[in-house]
Design an enzyme around this catalytic site. Structure first.
Site, short mmCIF file in Angstrom:
data_model
loop_
_atom_site.label_atom_id
_atom_site.label_comp_id
_atom_site.label_asym_id
_atom_site.label_seq_id
_atom_site.Cartn_x
_atom_site.Cartn_y
_atom_site.Cartn_z
N LYS A 90 1.77 6.23 5.02
CA LYS A 90 2.90 5.54 4.41
C LYS A 90 3.50 6.43 3.33
CE LYS A 90 3.61 1.02 2.08
NZ LYS A 90 2.86 -0.21 1.70
N SER A 167 4.49 -4.19 4.05
CA SER A 167 5.47 -3.15 3.84
C SER A 167 5.15 -1.83 4.52
CB SER A 167 5.64 -2.90 2.34
OG SER A 167 4.41 -2.43 1.77
N SER A 191 0.18 -5.99 3.08
CA SER A 191 1.05 -4.93 3.59
C SER A 191 0.39 -3.94 4.54
CB SER A 191 1.70 -4.17 2.43
OG SER A 191 2.64 -4.98 1.79
#
Length: 476
Positions: A90, A167, A191
């Protein structure tokens, strides 16, 4: 910004290998790390225009690392099961000399001067970084789509009209699509587990403190957990074993020995007591019929494998946990990003601005009350969980909705049961437990006692081995 060599289309059998399968081939010198990395870079090149999983691809660096891995292995310097295995992270993980954007205009030109501890541990084990993955801005969002960020929205590989969860959007997408063998995300209220659920992969939020957050852009200090997304539970345990462990760079890091999560993972669950959470309170959202049916079918599989299931009740409704996580997250996130909010709010997307506004208006007394209530709930919830070997709980109450259904997008995110275990700190694994009538993955959570990720993986592995879901892949 995506520097990718032009390569021939990848052979699907390579990009859909598990880590366990690929590592055996590499160790036996039947698969070259260069060949494997080339296959993944070709897969990225072939799918990115539809999926938008990546923000930055490190093609040349990855190929150079693959050549070095191949030379080391040929010289007898094999480092273990992650040597030569390609992964992605990420884009809130820092890597020296590589930009970290957090998917925000505020950081488009930021080049990191440190590397996250988790990445250092993976590269020391021989894993090869392919690039940085898409995310919601600073890990922030409710599920609503505003389309106001500097990068295109990641798309679900099972159906590109469908949501990815957040996310860690690109992490779930990349693993499901075969454009990364595994990925690292971060989880403040779900997330890691929400993208895993949306994309049909396995996502672990370990016990708070097991994985160092050093070198990761913070979202909420007292809730953030870094974690792996993988295709199988065995792969997940392998990655967690590598990145876990005390780190003096992270003041929240737990000073405990890291067990071998793979030891006993295949021992089965006969005789285990598994608690089942069915009722999350009167204000919990209704569950999609296919999701409920697959959760009930999962219970039956666990019983067939010899576990004894007992219904348990949490000491608070789902909304009670979510309110605590929201208040703590708003306050701490604002304290991290206050200067940007006061000086450059015009560069923020709507979701981040709204969160900063909530943090700006929060009273200290409310933040302290939320932390006190969190401690109380963590202890009372632990008393319930500790009476069992592991716990089965809902994850999302529905499958990934379409991007044009704003109300359902928010329900997918805010209506999920993930925030419970952020509030309490218990390990929770999102696991695929089937598909709905539209072919979209359904999910559940397997939850363990504090620092007992090994039992979570053992239960997950038994279920995974008894069901056919890992044989299904998105068609791209």
């Amino acid at each position: 910004m995506k520097a990718m060599p032009k390569l021939a289309p990848a052979a699907p059998e390579l990009v859909h290998l598990t880590i366990t399968e690929a590592s055996r081939l590499i160790a036996a010198r039947r698969l070259s790390p260069v060949e494997l990395v080339e296959a993944f870079l070709a897969r990225i090149a072939a799918t990115e225009d539809r999926l938008h999983a990546y923000i930055t691809v490190l093609g040349d660096k990855a190929l150079a690392a693959a050549r070095q891995a191949e030379a080391d292995i040929a010289a007898g310097r094999y480092k273990g099961p992650l040597h030569g295995i390609p992964f992605a992270v990420k884009d809130n993980y820092h890597v020296v000399g590589v930009r970290t954007t957090g998917a925000s205009r505020l950081m488009l030109d930021y080049v990191a001067d440190e590397t996250a501890t988790a990445i250092e541990r993976l590269t020391a084990a021989g894993a090869i970084l392919l690039g940085k993955l898409n995310t919601w801005e600073y890990g922030t969002g409710t599920g609503e789509i505003h389309d106001d960020l500097p990068f295109p929205l990641a798309r679900n590989p099972w159906n590109t009209d469908r949501f990815t969860g957040g996310s860690s959007t690109g992490a779930g997408v990349a693993v499901a699509a075969g454009s990364a063998m595994f990925a690292l995300g971060s989880d403040t209220g779900g997330s890691v587990r929400l993208p895993a659920a949306a994309a049909g992969v396995q996502g672990m939020k370990a016990t708070y403190g097991v994985v160092s957050r050093a070198g990761i852009l913070p979202n909420c200090w007292s809730l953030d957990v870094a974690g792996p997304l993988t295709w199988t539970c065995e792969d997940n345990a392998l990655v967690l074993r590598t990145i876990a462990g005390h780190d003096p760079r992270d003041p929240g890091s737990a000073d405990r020995l890291v067990p071998d999560y793979l030891q006993g993972i295949g021992a089965g669950i006969a005789g285990m007591v598994i608690g089942v959470i069915r009722d999350l309170g009167p204000d919990a959202p209704s569950m999609q019929p296919d999701t409920r049916a697959n959760l009930e079918a999962m219970e039956a599989v666990l019983e067939d494998l010899g576990a004894r299931l007992v219904e348990i009740s949490l000491p608070a409704p789902l909304s009670g946990y979510r309110q605590i996580v929201g208040a703590i997250n708003w306050g701490e996130s604002y304290s991290i990003h206050e200067r940007d909010f006061l000086e450059r709010a015009d560069l923020m997307g709507k979701a981040l601005r709204d969160k900063m506004t909530a943090g700006f208006t929060m009273r200290a007394v409310d933040y302290i009350a939320a932390q006190r209530r969190r401690r109380e709930l963590a202890q009372s919830t632990d008393a319930v969980i500790s009476a069992c070997d592991a716990v089965l709980a809902p994850c999302t109450f529905l499958t990934a909705p379409t991007f044009d259904d704003q109300e359902t997008l928010t329900k997918f995110t805010f209506g999920a049961a993930t925030s419970i275990f952020n509030a309490t700190g218990h390990p929770a694994l999102s696991i695929c437990n089937g598909f709905d009538a539209d072919g979209m993955p359904t999910s559940a959570q397997i939850v363990g006692r504090w620092f007992d990720e090994a039992t979570v993986y053992r239960v997950a592995r038994a279920y995974e081995a008894a069901t056919p879901w890992r044989a299904e892949r998105p068609v791209l």
